[in-house]
Design an enzyme around this catalytic site. Structure first.
Site, PDB file in Angstrom:
ATOM      1  N   LYS A 201       0.653  -1.080  -0.152  1.00  0.00           N
ATOM      2  CA  LYS A 201       0.251   0.328   0.220  1.00  0.00           C
ATOM      3  C   LYS A 201       0.523   0.897   0.528  1.00  0.00           C
ATOM      4  O   LYS A 201       1.546   1.557   1.088  1.00  0.00           O
ATOM      5  CB  LYS A 201      -0.794   0.501   1.215  1.00  0.00           C
ATOM      6  CG  LYS A 201      -1.666   1.670   1.504  1.00  0.00           C
ATOM      7  CD  LYS A 201      -2.666   0.813   2.447  1.00  0.00           C
ATOM      8  CE  LYS A 201      -3.293   2.296   2.821  1.00  0.00           C
ATOM      9  NZ  LYS A 201      -4.648   2.643   4.013  1.00  0.00           N
ATOM     10  N   LYS A 254      -2.086  -1.489  -4.106  1.00  0.00           N
ATOM     11  CA  LYS A 254      -3.075  -0.337  -4.000  1.00  0.00           C
ATOM     12  C   LYS A 254      -2.625   1.453  -3.965  1.00  0.00           C
ATOM     13  O   LYS A 254      -1.411   1.138  -2.878  1.00  0.00           O
ATOM     14  CB  LYS A 254      -4.194  -0.862  -2.956  1.00  0.00           C
ATOM     15  CG  LYS A 254      -3.699   0.313  -1.907  1.00  0.00           C
ATOM     16  CD  LYS A 254      -4.815   0.041  -0.467  1.00  0.00           C
ATOM     17  CE  LYS A 254      -5.294   2.003  -0.240  1.00  0.00           C
ATOM     18  NZ  LYS A 254      -6.444   1.583   1.041  1.00  0.00           N
TER      19      LYS A 254
HETATM   20  C1  PBG Z   1      -7.504   3.364   6.290  1.00  0.00           C
HETATM   21  C2  PBG Z   1      -7.765   3.814   4.460  1.00  0.00           C
HETATM   22  C3  PBG Z   1      -7.744   4.635   3.209  1.00  0.00           C
HETATM   23  C4  PBG Z   1      -8.484   3.400   2.151  1.00  0.00           C
HETATM   24  C5  PBG Z   1      -8.620   1.885   2.483  1.00  0.00           C
HETATM   25  N1  PBG Z   1      -8.334   2.035   3.737  1.00  0.00           N
HETATM   26  C6  PBG Z   1      -7.007   5.551   3.330  1.00  0.00           C
HETATM   27  C7  PBG Z   1      -5.570   6.163   3.407  1.00  0.00           C
HETATM   28  O1  PBG Z   1      -4.683   4.782   3.974  1.00  0.00           O
HETATM   29  O2  PBG Z   1      -5.421   7.212   4.006  1.00  0.00           O
HETATM   30  C8  PBG Z   1      -8.303   3.870   1.085  1.00  0.00           C
HETATM   31  C9  PBG Z   1      -8.808   3.679  -0.259  1.00  0.00           C
HETATM   32  C10 PBG Z   1      -9.490   4.701  -1.587  1.00  0.00           C
HETATM   33  O3  PBG Z   1      -8.987   5.681  -1.293  1.00  0.00           O
HETATM   34  O4  PBG Z   1     -10.512   4.211  -2.201  1.00  0.00           O
HETATM   35  N2  PBG Z   1      -6.451   3.277   6.477  1.00  0.00           N
END
Ligand code: PBG
Length: 329
Positions: A201, A254
């Site tokens: 991520k 992601k």
């Molecule tokens: C929580 C989380 C996030 C996303 C999914 N879980 C945001 C982040 O990490 O800042 C992003 C998902 C999206 O933008 O669709 N930590």
């Protein structure tokens, strides 16, 4: 000397056009396909939500009360969705003692109503619980207190598992969380609940619309101390290998488009299935472009989904999962 080759058009025998001349040919030659079973639809439930509100940029996606969420899932099931990824925000934010009663109620109500007709994936992270919006707890000097963070994550996992979550999906990027979560689940007789880790991520600009919806924008700083640096490939792969070694059942990259080059490598190195999350900014880019008359949203979604599949994504988390049937999947 390919570069110097100049065949007259009449002599070109290797015509790519030949197998594209009608849809039946094109479908015959399609190397990637997938069904509605491979899609996961995110849901945003907020304790403070009154009327169902569309999320800025995310067409057909809303911040909802629990009641509206139940109605939405019902509609989505009729559109062929069976996997849902749940994001819950409660009214109370805190520094370190979290009230999870709303979370418990949301998960148990959804599972009571829909039972085994759906798989309920629960995003596990502290960012919508902490008053500063970060995914961790800090010491006084603002360094991450990893032990306390993992303890709080464990409590969240336990609450979700007891309430009936089908899947635990940790998105916090804290070191050691997958191992800790597996221990917690196994220790409490939840050994059949899989962990699908957000294993690669990146720290990304493309989470913007999500943070409005999940009420999780950090009050200070950013998430670069714990999310991955998009300049680095080996680190990104290592992060997924680590989750695999710690016991994750499936992995995820992601944002999808900015990690499309990693899916196959991660799959080969871990022998685990890898999904892709088409995040909020990616989906919003498509929605807003359609609003300006610049592209056709359904066709653009279909294109991106096929590319993810071509890159060997096993599942796709997308805000357009509920449109998949209409689009023709
Ligand atoms: C929580 C989380 C996030 C996303 C999914 N879980 C945001 C982040 O990490 O800042 C992003 C998902 C999206 O933008 O669709 N930590």
């Amino acid at each position: 000397m390919i570069g110097k080759m100049r065949l007259p058009m009449s002599k070109v025998s290797k015509k790519l056009h030949r197998l594209k001349s009608n849809k039946i040919f094109r479908d015959l030659c399609s190397e990637t396909d997938f069904t509605k079973a491979n899609f996961v639809q995110p849901l945003f439930v907020n304790e403070a939500s009154g009327n169902k509100e569309e999320i800025i940029g995310l067409k057909d996606n809303f911040v909802m009360s629990l009641e509206d969420t139940l109605r939405q899932i019902n509609d989505d099931i009729s559109n062929g969705v069976s996997n849902f990824l749940l994001f819950i925000s409660s009214k109370n934010k805190s520094l370190d003692s979290f009230n999870l009663s709303f979370h418990e109620k949301v998960i148990s109500s959804i599972k009571d109503e829909f039972k085994d007709n759906i798989n309920l994936w629960t995003d596990v992270c502290l960012c919508s619980l902490t008053d500063h919006g970060h995914c961790c707890l800090f010491d006084k000097d603002n360094s991450i207190n990893i032990d306390k963070t993992l303890d709080e994550i464990s409590k969240v996992v336990l609450t979700y598992a007891e309430a009936g979550a089908d899947i635990i999906a940790p998105s916090d990027m804290m070191d050691g969380r997958t191992l800790k979560i597996r221990e917690v689940l196994d220790g409490l007789n939840f050994s059949m609940i899989p962990i699908i880790s957000y294993s690669t991520k990146f720290s990304s600009n493309f989470y913007g619309p999500f943070r409005n919806a999940a009420d999780s924008t950090p009050l200070f700083g950013d998430r670069k101390q714990y999310q991955l640096d998009y300049r680095n490939k080996s680190e990104a792969i290592r992060a997924s290998i680590r989750c695999a070694e710690e016991g994750a059942d499936m992995l995820m990259v992601k944002p999808a488009m900015t990690s499309i080059d990693l899916i196959k490598d991660i799959k080969e190195k871990t022998n685990l299935m890898v999904g892709a999350y088409q995040v909020s900014g990616e989906y919003a880019g498509i929605c807003l472009s359609e609003d300006k008359g610049l592209l056709n949203m359904e066709e653009a979604l279909e294109e991106t989904w096929h590319v993810m599949r071509r890159a060997e994504a096993q599942f796709i988390i997308t805000y357009g999962a509920r449109l998949a049937k209409k689009i023709g999947f």
